[in-house]
Scaffold this motif. Sequence first.
Motif, PDB file in Angstrom:
ATOM      1  N   TRP A 507     -45.780 -36.401  -4.713  1.00 49.46           N
ATOM      2  CA  TRP A 507     -46.484 -35.508  -5.622  1.00 49.46           C
ATOM      3  C   TRP A 507     -47.937 -36.122  -5.665  1.00 49.46           C
ATOM      4  CZ3 TRP A 507     -46.801 -37.174 -11.155  1.00 49.46           C
ATOM      5  CH2 TRP A 507     -47.815 -36.618 -12.087  1.00 49.46           C
ATOM      6  N   LEU A 508     -48.077 -37.415  -6.016  1.00 56.33           N
ATOM      7  CA  LEU A 508     -49.387 -38.156  -6.297  1.00 56.33           C
ATOM      8  C   LEU A 508     -50.065 -38.333  -4.642  1.00 56.33           C
ATOM      9  CD1 LEU A 508     -48.496 -40.690  -9.170  1.00 56.33           C
ATOM     10  CD2 LEU A 508     -49.946 -38.558  -9.310  1.00 56.33           C
ATOM     11  N   SER A 509     -49.421 -38.679  -3.826  1.00 56.11           N
ATOM     12  CA  SER A 509     -49.953 -38.681  -2.548  1.00 56.11           C
ATOM     13  C   SER A 509     -50.828 -37.364  -2.217  1.00 56.11           C
ATOM     14  CB  SER A 509     -48.778 -39.158  -1.472  1.00 56.11           C
ATOM     15  OG  SER A 509     -48.041 -38.395  -1.385  1.00 56.11           O
ATOM     16  N   ARG A 510     -50.288 -36.493  -2.562  1.00 57.10           N
ATOM     17  CA  ARG A 510     -50.746 -34.898  -2.307  1.00 57.10           C
ATOM     18  C   ARG A 510     -52.036 -34.894  -3.291  1.00 57.10           C
ATOM     19  NH1 ARG A 510     -46.683 -31.981  -3.018  1.00 57.10           N
ATOM     20  NH2 ARG A 510     -45.859 -31.619  -0.991  1.00 57.10           N
ATOM     21  N   VAL A 511     -51.900 -35.287  -4.494  1.00 59.33           N
ATOM     22  CA  VAL A 511     -53.091 -35.099  -5.351  1.00 59.33           C
ATOM     23  C   VAL A 511     -54.291 -35.892  -4.648  1.00 59.33           C
ATOM     24  CG1 VAL A 511     -54.041 -36.014  -7.555  1.00 59.33           C
ATOM     25  CG2 VAL A 511     -51.644 -34.875  -7.375  1.00 59.33           C
ATOM     26  N   LEU A 512     -53.968 -37.335  -4.149  1.00 61.73           N
ATOM     27  CA  LEU A 512     -55.113 -38.252  -3.659  1.00 61.73           C
ATOM     28  C   LEU A 512     -55.359 -37.627  -2.240  1.00 61.73           C
ATOM     29  CD1 LEU A 512     -56.779 -40.817  -3.364  1.00 61.73           C
ATOM     30  CD2 LEU A 512     -54.572 -41.733  -2.601  1.00 61.73           C
ATOM     31  N   SER A 513     -54.428 -37.091  -1.392  1.00 61.51           N
ATOM     32  CA  SER A 513     -54.954 -36.533  -0.311  1.00 61.51           C
ATOM     33  C   SER A 513     -56.276 -35.242  -0.313  1.00 61.51           C
ATOM     34  CB  SER A 513     -53.918 -36.124   0.550  1.00 61.51           C
ATOM     35  OG  SER A 513     -53.388 -35.041   0.187  1.00 61.51           O
TER      36      SER A 513
END
Length: 525
Positions: A507-513
């Motif tokens: 989830w958070l890697s998607r937010v960052l990307s």
Amino acid sequence: MGAEIKTNTSDITFIGSGISSSFTILHFLDGIEVNNESKKKISITVIDKSQEFHTGIPYGVRSGFSVLLITSLKNFLPEPELSKFVKWLNNNKKWLLEEFKKDGGKLSLNWISKHAEKIENNDWEDLFIPRRFFGCYIDQKVKDRLEAFTKTGQVQVNYVTGEVLDLEKDKDKYIVSLEDDKTILSEKVILSVGSLPVNYLWKDETLIEEDSLLFVNDPYQPELKEVLNKIESFIEKNINKKPNVLVVGANASGLEMLYKLNDNHKIKSGVNNFTVLSTQGLMPDAVIDFEKRKEYTPFNLQALAGKNTLTAKTIAEAAFKDLDYADEINLGAASTVEIISTAFGSLLGKLDHEELKKFACLYGNEIGRRQRCAGSHYSKIIDDLQEEHRFDHIAGRFSNIRKNENDEYLLEYLDTKSGENMILENPVHLVINCIGSTNLSKDNVPILLKKLMEKGYCKSNESKIGFEVNESLESSENLHIIGPLLAGNIFEGKAVWHLEHCGRIIWLSRVLSEKMNNYFFKKVN
């Protein structure tokens, strides 16, 4: 994609290449497909201290090929990634199982035998599979995707093996300094170094070897297999006195070490007794008591449901009371974790931003420590050892190891119940440190993180295990944090305190990307 740096400039530099950076790269590449109409070329540098990329310690060589997941596969990986991984498992199971057999011992063979039908039928979701399987999957997936984007000319990738020692802001870029005076000039830097390093319990060395003592401060350095070989040699050398083993810590790595020591026949048969020392004196729970669970109600948390204003402390205290009640009726974490988590989770929406942040920093992990669960393959080891009268669990904290007049080493510990310093009567010969990581207020923080805090580029939040970041996951402009160092923050209205869970990482890697895609491609357009 060579091993050496081809250029000293980069659009994005990842410091650390575990699964947080891997998923960020995958989501970022998805974004390039959608956004990159101008065909702008993005240069990515991936730096890691290890020569292994895209897996981190848990899913790579350092943990070996025969350590199992602490949860079932369906609880480890959310959809849609779960279905993609299962499809890959079906196509790769033959060689994966061969590697698993080669690395493991009797327990590994038992695992294959027990689950043969499910494996044959590609029914993976309820299994606690070897976690290296996932490491092989994610490594292959990231490399294949990067190669495809390299061929189209949209991405250039450089892999660097080395330790980053410093970061320095230079106008709108960062100078990334490595050993041997290597530097990279990067527009964005993603700090993805995983969990903080292990807290050494005794002396300042990874492994201390003496005549009648082997003290392992970090079982995954340089890798688990090498440490197990050292343990086997030590036990063979001391076979006449049948060494006693002490594992300090009852977390996931403590369970793993007990499992691996008992997976190796030479180690298991050469050990006299296994003792675990942990603050609460409880191992993670594996068995759900379905009947007793029906009767269990978290009354203290439920009593807060009608209140409009709450504090983090009020919710935490209610959760602890409900956990105490579960202990009183001998109902373990496997039976209560879902009930308690749902009950306090439903109350977090009543907290204002400041109180929610307090919960993320101060209470989430504290509740989590009392809700540890594991698979029955782990608990069975302890049951078997107890039947053989070869297992003890002490509730206390490690104080010291000291020699007696017979040149034997004795454990000194602070007893949880009495608060007094005590000495374990039987000598210890093999000690394995599994107490977990240091925190950002201590002296043994890695040099890079220390410098980032000194320069004000990163600031520890109240959790002491995470950095303050904004909604773009930045601790400073264009310096982003991903992975466990995000503990103690709030994103999209959700408090996060445990960032070693795959679902939260994805989830958070998607937010960052998404933030990175907006930054690079909105600038172009």
